[in-house]
Design an enzyme around this catalytic site. Structure first.
Site, mmCIF file in Angstrom:
data_model
loop_
_atom_site.group_PDB
_atom_site.id
_atom_site.type_symbol
_atom_site.label_atom_id
_atom_site.label_comp_id
_atom_site.label_asym_id
_atom_site.label_seq_id
_atom_site.Cartn_x
_atom_site.Cartn_y
_atom_site.Cartn_z
ATOM 1 N N SER A 1 37.062 42.744 22.729
ATOM 2 C CA SER A 1 38.165 41.111 22.963
ATOM 3 C C SER A 1 37.029 40.289 23.532
ATOM 4 O O SER A 1 35.726 40.449 23.830
ATOM 5 C CB SER A 1 39.623 40.930 23.899
ATOM 6 N N GLN B 1 39.968 58.456 36.951
ATOM 7 C CA GLN B 1 40.666 59.334 37.043
ATOM 8 C C GLN B 1 42.225 59.348 36.142
ATOM 9 O O GLN B 1 42.268 60.869 35.250
ATOM 10 C CB GLN B 1 40.952 59.774 38.545
ATOM 11 N N THR C 1 34.839 56.955 36.196
ATOM 12 C CA THR C 1 34.219 55.649 36.973
ATOM 13 C C THR C 1 34.995 55.103 38.583
ATOM 14 O O THR C 1 34.293 54.911 39.310
ATOM 15 C CB THR C 1 34.553 54.444 36.379
ATOM 16 N N ALA D 1 39.580 43.380 46.081
ATOM 17 C CA ALA D 1 39.322 42.078 44.808
ATOM 18 C C ALA D 1 40.074 42.959 43.348
ATOM 19 O O ALA D 1 39.283 43.755 42.951
ATOM 20 C CB ALA D 1 38.294 41.153 44.552
ATOM 21 N N THR E 1 34.934 44.793 34.796
ATOM 22 C CA THR E 1 34.207 44.965 35.409
ATOM 23 C C THR E 1 34.071 46.753 34.670
ATOM 24 O O THR E 1 32.882 47.482 34.182
ATOM 25 C CB THR E 1 34.091 45.168 37.004
ATOM 26 N N GLY E 2 34.223 47.044 33.313
ATOM 27 C CA GLY E 2 34.962 48.429 32.755
ATOM 28 C C GLY E 2 34.558 47.736 31.514
ATOM 29 O O GLY E 2 33.865 48.757 30.762
ATOM 30 N N ASP E 3 34.385 46.613 31.176
ATOM 31 C CA ASP E 3 33.663 46.625 29.591
ATOM 32 C C ASP E 3 32.039 46.288 30.102
ATOM 33 O O ASP E 3 31.137 47.208 29.387
ATOM 34 C CB ASP E 3 34.182 45.733 29.279
#
Length: 309
Positions: A13, A146, A181, A223, A228-230
């Site tokens: 995206s 997970q 992760t 927060a 962040t995953g990308d």
């Protein structure tokens, strides 16, 4: 000798303002020397955690048209493909078709997948079997949390042994590199840390496969960040490229980059919000440009433990 350029096709995206998807992945990959060709699966004003957002969604047919254009010019040689969040099964199936075609042209192509199947991602149920039966089998690197790892394998994780079994199941499904992760496993450092686990299968010269497994304790941050995953998936792709058979170092570099970016973001957000006030989504946008030096050469602040089982 000219260093061969390394080219990534990133189908994710796009947002006008802020960092998510391609905006989270492209700049860090470019900083680390990769050429990045971006196809924007959506074009939104900003991420959907804001009060308002507007924009357009690319259809499977439109994706195919863009890919055809690249192919007609014979510039469709890629070393990596990276994909993130998708809500549409036909779009995802088109991505798989493209990856398979690119892999026929370059059998060494590495496909990195950030699955985004968590309940927070509002993913329709009918997407799960497409990931499980079509995406994961052609993937080389996968970075589930997970919940996603359990969903893809049908096995629950309540111990480190379960996690290793789940990663082995994911290896059997296709990918040679798996990083969970984040997990709910208890950390050895106490309840202010999350546990992350990684596993990498390597083909040895004699034809056998050897597996390296690592565990990391990650400090929790109070927060909610978007993108962040990308960023994580892009950094793992980059650092496994630089350290192909050394998951320990690749994870230490990747998690250290994440730590520096998140730390810089949270302190800036709190500064903007003021004492005792919760930062807003615009204030929590990743401090990506400001973290350029950390992305290029991260100080290692996270150490991975190699699991011996």
């Amino acid at each position: 000798m000219h260093e061969m350029e390394c080219r990534v096709l990133s189908i994710q995206s796009h947002v006008v303002r802020g960092y998510v998807g391609n905006k989270s992945a492209s700049f860090p990959l470019q900083v680390l020397g990769f050429e990045v060709d971006s196809i924007n699966s959506v074009q939104f004003s900003n991420h959907t955690g804001y009060s308002h957002w507007k924009g357009q969604v690319l259809t499977a047919d439109e994706l195919h048209v863009l890919y055809e254009g690249i192919k007609l010019n014979n510039v469709h040689h890629y070393d990596y493909v990276l994909t993130g969040y998708t809500r549409d099964t036909s779009f995802l199936e088109m991505v798989v078709d493209i990856v398979q075609e690119l892999k026929r042209a370059n059998p060494n192509l590495v496909y990195g997948v950030y699955p985004s199947l968590s309940p927070l991602c509002y993913v329709p149920e009918n997407l799960h079997p497409v990931y499980k039966n079509k995406v994961v089998p052609v993937a080389d690197i996968i970075t589930p949390n997970q919940f996603e790892a359990e969903l893809l394998t049908g096995k629950n994780i309540s111990t480190e042994k379960d996690a290793v079994e789940v990663m082995d199941l994911l290896h059997k499904m296709g990918p040679d590199t798996v990083v969970i992760t984040s997990s709910d496993l208890p950390s050895r450092l106490g309840d202010r840390f999350l546990v992350s686990l990684g596993s990498q299968r390597t083909l040895m010269p004699d034809g056998t496969k050897s597996t390296q497994r690592v565990r990391m304790e990650i400090p929790k941050v109070d927060a909610v960040f978007v993108g962040t995953g990308d960023l994580f998936a892009a950094m793992l792709l980059a650092w496994t490229h630089h350290y192909p058979n050394d998951l320990k170092t690749a994870c230490e570099k990747t998690f250290s980059v994440m730590h520096h970016v998140i730390k810089r973001t949270i302190s800036y957000a709190h500064e903007l919000a003021g004492p005792g006030r919760k930062p807003s989504p615009p204030q929590l946008e990743l401090r990506m440009v400001q973290s350029k030096a950390d992305i290029e050469d991260p100080a290692i602040v996270m150490e991975a433990t190699v699991l011996t089982l």
